[in-house]
Design a protein around this motif. Structure first.
Motif, PDB file in Angstrom:
ATOM      1  N   LEU A 138       9.298  31.217  15.449  1.00 55.42           N
ATOM      2  CA  LEU A 138       9.323  29.873  14.878  1.00 55.42           C
ATOM      3  C   LEU A 138       9.629  28.825  15.942  1.00 55.42           C
TER       4      LEU A 138
ATOM      5  N   MET B 185       8.485  18.886   9.021  1.00 56.52           N
ATOM      6  CA  MET B 185       9.453  19.929   8.685  1.00 56.52           C
ATOM      7  C   MET B 185       9.709  20.784   9.920  1.00 56.52           C
TER       8      MET B 185
ATOM      9  N   ALA C  74       4.171  27.456   7.202  1.00 56.71           N
ATOM     10  CA  ALA C  74       4.955  28.667   7.485  1.00 56.71           C
ATOM     11  C   ALA C  74       5.543  29.239   6.203  1.00 56.71           C
ATOM     12  N   LEU C  75       6.102  28.366   5.360  1.00 54.60           N
ATOM     13  CA  LEU C  75       6.695  28.847   4.106  1.00 54.60           C
ATOM     14  C   LEU C  75       5.631  29.462   3.199  1.00 54.60           C
TER      15      LEU C  75
ATOM     16  N   VAL D 146      12.910  24.907   7.911  1.00 57.02           N
ATOM     17  CA  VAL D 146      12.287  26.165   7.479  1.00 57.02           C
ATOM     18  C   VAL D 146      13.353  27.213   7.206  1.00 57.02           C
TER      19      VAL D 146
ATOM     20  N   GLY E 112       5.805  23.570   9.307  1.00 59.04           N
ATOM     21  CA  GLY E 112       6.840  24.146   8.472  1.00 59.04           C
ATOM     22  C   GLY E 112       6.348  24.522   7.081  1.00 59.04           C
TER      23      GLY E 112
END
Length: 257
Positions: free
Chosen positions: A54, A61, A40-41, A66, A37
């Motif tokens: 996703l 996370m 990813a951010l 997310v 997570g």
């Protein structure tokens, strides 16, 4: 319209397979991937993808967190969930225009999800779509999760509480309920990732037990526990020496001796 796409999954093999599948979908360019997570951010901030595939269930996370972190951000991407189990019901997600893919991902469903995202992006409804996804997942948290077991006959929906144990014999995986034994296509590790702990407990390699469905704990060879399950056959599961110790610690000083 070309969709610049990010793949997020904690398993490298899953990311690689999805990348290959997306290579056959017109109008999609994979610009990167992430294995968690937080990663990813960071990738979303750096790469500004139009679309993110996703994984819902990730350590730490998860997918819901997310999505929540993305709400209100400028240039938020579209989200397509890819997961090994069904959170609520596919129909509920579809009714809210949420793209949702069950692993192993089907090529036709993948192409349909991409086309849906393309239409949403062209109509500039990305932020409202992100809100709908988050709301749908929050309803899932309230309603409770169901597990999808893929069998040779199709999909079987089970509440985790209905599962007595999961066991593997070589490459064959069985999911035991009080009434029946189902042969599952998923490996045990995939089912373990989505079953809650507690009450699910790894008895030994390839065997998961729902401790809420144990009717008796017996002593076996060299002090190892034998769990007698509350199913039709009163199945007995012998724990490994290591896992017997783990269970003894979990039960505490007043537990099985």
């Amino acid at each position: 319209m070309t969709l610049r796409t990010l793949i997020v999954d904690d398993e490298q093999a899953a990311r690689d397979r999805l990348r290959r599948l997306l290579g056959d979908v017109a109008g999609v360019v994979v610009i990167g991937d992430a294995d968690s997570g937080p990663a990813a951010l960071e990738a979303i901030d750096a790469l500004h993808p139009d679309l993110v595939f996703l994984d819902v269930q990730m350590p730490g996370m998860d997918g819901l967190a997310v999505v929540e972190a993305l709400r209100g951000r400028p240039r938020a991407p579209l989200i397509v969930f890819a997961t090994a189990y069904e959170e609520h019901a596919m129909a509920a997600f579809d009714a809210h225009a949420v793209s949702y893919l069950l692993k192993p991902i089907d090529r036709e469903r993948l192409a349909a999800a991409v086309e849906r995202c393309r239409q949403i992006a062209q109509s500039h409804r990305v932020e409202s779509e992100l809100t709908r996804i988050a709301d749908a997942l929050q309803r899932r948290e309230v309603a409770g999760e169901r597990l999808v077991v893929r069998t040779r006959r199709g999909l079987k929906m089970l509440q985790p509480a209905d599962i007595v144990c999961v066991s593997a014999e070589g490459s064959v995986v069985h999911v035991h309920t009080a009434q029946e034994v189902l042969r599952a296509d998923q490996p045990v590790r995939e089912l373990e990732a989505v079953l809650p702990d507690p009450p699910f407990f790894r008895a030994r390699r390839g065997v998961l037990v729902n401790l809420d469905r144990v009717q008796e704990i017996q002593h076996g060879f060299r002090g190892c526990f034998v769990l007698v399950l509350a199913d039709a056959g009163a199945t007995e599961i012998a724990l490994s020496e290591r896992q017997s110790k783990v269970l003894r610690e979990r039960l505490g000083p007043k537990g099985a001796r």
